[in-house]
Design a protein around this motif. Sequence first.
Motif, short mmCIF file in Angstrom:
data_model
loop_
_atom_site.label_atom_id
_atom_site.label_comp_id
_atom_site.label_asym_id
_atom_site.label_seq_id
_atom_site.Cartn_x
_atom_site.Cartn_y
_atom_site.Cartn_z
N ALA A 259 0.83 -1.21 0.00
CA ALA A 259 0.00 0.00 0.00
C ALA A 259 0.87 1.26 0.00
CB ALA A 259 -0.94 -0.01 1.21
N ILE A 260 1.92 1.23 0.81
CA ILE A 260 2.80 2.41 0.89
C ILE A 260 3.56 2.60 -0.42
CG2 ILE A 260 4.87 3.33 2.00
CD1 ILE A 260 3.80 2.17 4.64
N LYS A 263 1.19 4.15 -2.78
CA LYS A 263 0.87 5.54 -2.40
C LYS A 263 2.02 6.48 -2.76
CE LYS A 263 -0.56 9.13 0.05
NZ LYS A 263 -1.53 10.02 -0.57
N LEU A 264 3.26 6.05 -2.46
CA LEU A 264 4.41 6.93 -2.69
C LEU A 264 4.99 6.78 -4.09
CD1 LEU A 264 6.37 6.50 0.69
CD2 LEU A 264 4.84 8.35 0.04
N LEU A 278 10.77 -3.15 7.94
CA LEU A 278 9.91 -2.35 7.09
C LEU A 278 10.04 -0.87 7.44
CD1 LEU A 278 7.76 -2.16 4.87
CD2 LEU A 278 6.01 -2.48 6.63
N MET A 279 10.03 -0.56 8.72
CA MET A 279 10.11 0.84 9.12
C MET A 279 11.44 1.45 8.72
SD MET A 279 7.87 1.16 12.58
CE MET A 279 8.68 -0.04 13.59
N ALA A 280 12.52 0.67 8.87
CA ALA A 280 13.83 1.19 8.48
C ALA A 280 13.85 1.52 6.99
CB ALA A 280 14.91 0.18 8.83
N ILE A 282 11.28 2.21 5.03
CA ILE A 282 10.44 3.37 4.75
C ILE A 282 11.18 4.64 5.13
CG2 ILE A 282 8.28 4.56 5.35
CD1 ILE A 282 7.05 1.74 5.71
N GLY A 283 11.85 4.56 6.28
CA GLY A 283 12.66 5.70 6.72
C GLY A 283 13.68 6.10 5.66
N LEU A 286 12.16 7.78 2.62
CA LEU A 286 11.58 9.11 2.80
C LEU A 286 12.60 10.18 3.17
CD1 LEU A 286 8.28 8.27 4.69
CD2 LEU A 286 8.52 9.03 2.33
N ARG A 287 13.79 9.77 3.49
CA ARG A 287 14.77 10.78 3.88
C ARG A 287 15.47 11.41 2.70
NH1 ARG A 287 15.50 9.47 9.56
NH2 ARG A 287 15.61 7.29 9.01
N ILE B 243 3.98 2.57 12.20
CA ILE B 243 4.83 3.26 11.22
C ILE B 243 4.68 4.78 11.39
CG2 ILE B 243 5.19 3.69 8.74
CD1 ILE B 243 4.35 0.73 8.29
N TYR B 246 6.69 5.79 14.24
CA TYR B 246 8.11 5.77 13.85
C TYR B 246 8.47 7.05 13.09
CZ TYR B 246 12.27 4.26 11.19
OH TYR B 246 13.51 4.18 10.62
N ILE B 252 10.22 12.43 10.53
CA ILE B 252 9.88 12.33 9.10
C ILE B 252 8.51 12.96 8.91
CG2 ILE B 252 9.48 10.78 7.16
CD1 ILE B 252 11.19 8.70 8.66
N LEU B 257 1.17 11.05 3.76
CA LEU B 257 1.40 9.64 4.07
C LEU B 257 0.79 9.28 5.43
CD1 LEU B 257 2.59 6.90 3.34
CD2 LEU B 257 4.75 7.59 4.40
N PHE B 260 -2.78 8.85 5.04
CA PHE B 260 -2.99 7.57 4.35
C PHE B 260 -2.87 6.40 5.33
CE2 PHE B 260 -1.09 3.98 1.95
CZ PHE B 260 -2.13 3.75 1.05
N LEU B 261 -1.87 6.44 6.20
CA LEU B 261 -1.66 5.36 7.17
C LEU B 261 -2.84 5.27 8.15
CD1 LEU B 261 2.14 5.91 7.88
CD2 LEU B 261 1.12 3.90 6.76
N LEU B 264 -5.62 3.67 6.33
CA LEU B 264 -5.27 2.26 6.16
C LEU B 264 -5.58 1.47 7.43
CD1 LEU B 264 -3.94 0.76 3.80
CD2 LEU B 264 -1.73 1.08 4.92
#
Lengths: 287, 268
Positions: A259-260, A263-264, A278-280, A282-283, A286-287, B243, B246, B252, B257, B260-261, B264
Amino acid sequence: MAIKFERVGYEYQDIDGKGYLALADITLNINKTGEFITLIGETGSGKSTLAQHMNALLTPTEGRVHIFGVKISREGKKDKNLKLNPIRQKVGLVFQFPEYQLFEETVGNDIAFGPKNFGVSEKEAEERAKKMINIVGLDESYLSRSPFNLSGGEKKRVSIAGILAMEPDILVLDEPTSGLDPLGRNALLKVFYEIHQKLDKTVVIITHDMNTVYEYAKRVLVMREGNLVYDGAPTQLFSRKNVKNWNLDVPDILKVRRAIEEKLGITIEGETRNKADLMAKIGEALR
Amino acid sequence: MSVIEIENVSFTYHGDKRALDNVSLSIEKGEWVSILGHNGSGKSTLSKLIVGLLKPQSGTIRVDGITLSASTVRDIRKRVGIVFQNPDNQFVGVTVRDDIAFGLENLQIERPEMIERIEHYAKKVDMYPYLNKEPHALSGGQKQRVAIAGILAMKTDVIIFDEATAMLDPEGRERVMEFMRTLNREGTTIIPITHEMKEAVMSDRIVVLKDGKVLKADKSENILKDKETLERSNLELLLPLEIMHYMNENGIDNPSLKEFLWQLSLNG
Ligand SMILES: Nc1ncnc2c1ncn2[C@@H]1O[C@H](COP(=O)(O)OP(=O)(O)OP(=O)(O)O)[C@@H](O)[C@H]1O
Ligand SMILES: Nc1ncnc2c1ncn2[C@@H]1O[C@H](COP(=O)(O)OP(=O)(O)OP(=O)(O)O)[C@@H](O)[C@H]1O
Ligand SMILES: [Mg+2]
Ligand SMILES: [Mg+2]
């Protein structure tokens, strides 16, 4: 090969005498060490029945199961030399319903029962009970309580402690995390995984939780209507077709990741089997 | 109007540890309220008190304005149905059919209507072919389905689901969520007890128990985001909200987003 299924069928006998085929023609090998398997599949597909063949609680009505070299079959059932005790010690099975497993007066005695039964000294068995009650997230005050006067999740934990205390070579856990709070579920999955990693033992977990499958399994078995329909890696498992046909679900990690990405408008590279990964990623993206 | 009113209720099984400690809570007619909390926090105890299976040592419980007591308990059980955490504890009949019938007999439902309901609800949970089987000779998930059918068939105004989906496959779980949605739309008060945040998302309100006390009771959208409260009772955030957390922690900033989350997570 520690456990070997050869064309195994199993038919239950209903009260009205009608037979019900719960397993059909299962051929399957499970190694003594190094495996981390999840066994999944829809309601009533035969998972618990299969699990009860792994330590000879059930005897196949067709074919045979070899457990650490001992042959279990319909024909061999009457053999007086057939010793099941060593099998029960080597393959520890945690039942889906803890109530079927708890019977002693106190939690402490219940956990110590297995080890004592297999020749461990009283003192050592008590030591193990103390150790295991902590491992499953309860404190030592529970040891003197009755296993029947506990909450659902507490019973589940005690039933797991009882099997862990036997220190079996292979652990078979029938829905060990259903009814556990999320903290307890995550902690116990880590315990099972550590037993597998540090002691190189084989662990088989039955579950409906796709996140457990995706995060931990090296090998996945899928049952459907008494048949083994998938035996392979978790990564290939969650195709749209399989999910639909076998009543599975896409793990949250995959769902949210897809989904992300959409979206992105990005593609995340590499595997993300757990939240932290997953979070790492995404981080990074996005950075 | 409140359908369930719990006032200063305490309960101790034995010894001195309170399973419930001065709990007050009221649930409106037609509301959907999830009860969450760590293992042993008192969820099942609370549900058993509401249907009069246990008697509080102090405090009062009212259902539809009727104070729960030995003389009103039968009446109250006609209004509140409960799917037990362990389906085995609910089974009384020799067959699945008898079992679903049992609750209906207590409601004095006429025979033709009873037969119709048994068949309808057995089909609804996909257990129609199993009506003549022994409930104890079913798989774990099949037992849960039968237990659910037995309570749905009673059509009570309030239904408590005590971890009633814990052993169902994902499709079965989704189906039960759908029953809850439909029933709630038709006015039934729904009280699921669960550890799954995904099941709690649908509710109007969430009550978090900890050590026999109400840690927090608030609108679902507030509790869902409340990492601190959830973690204090061994619960966790839904993945999209984890997320989001996080992102906040790591500075961030991406409002679209985040929105969106949030969406979701509401969609389960
Ligand atoms: N004691 C029994 N007598 C007759 N039939 C049984 C018995 N136990 C199980 N069955 C039937 O055998 C089939 C397989 O049951 P099993 O318990 O192995 O399923 P399962 O995959 O573990 O399901 P679940 O996810 O619901 O626990 C089911 O259709 C069930 O009704
Ligand atoms: N029959 C009983 N006798 C004595 N103590 C009990 C009994 N049943 C539960 N308890 C205790 O009461 C407390 C609350 O138990 P309860 O069953 O209400 O918890 P729960 O929130 O439903 O937990 P779970 O998520 O594990 O089902 C726990 O500390 C438990 O050990
Ligand atoms: Mg099962
Ligand atoms: Mg409970």
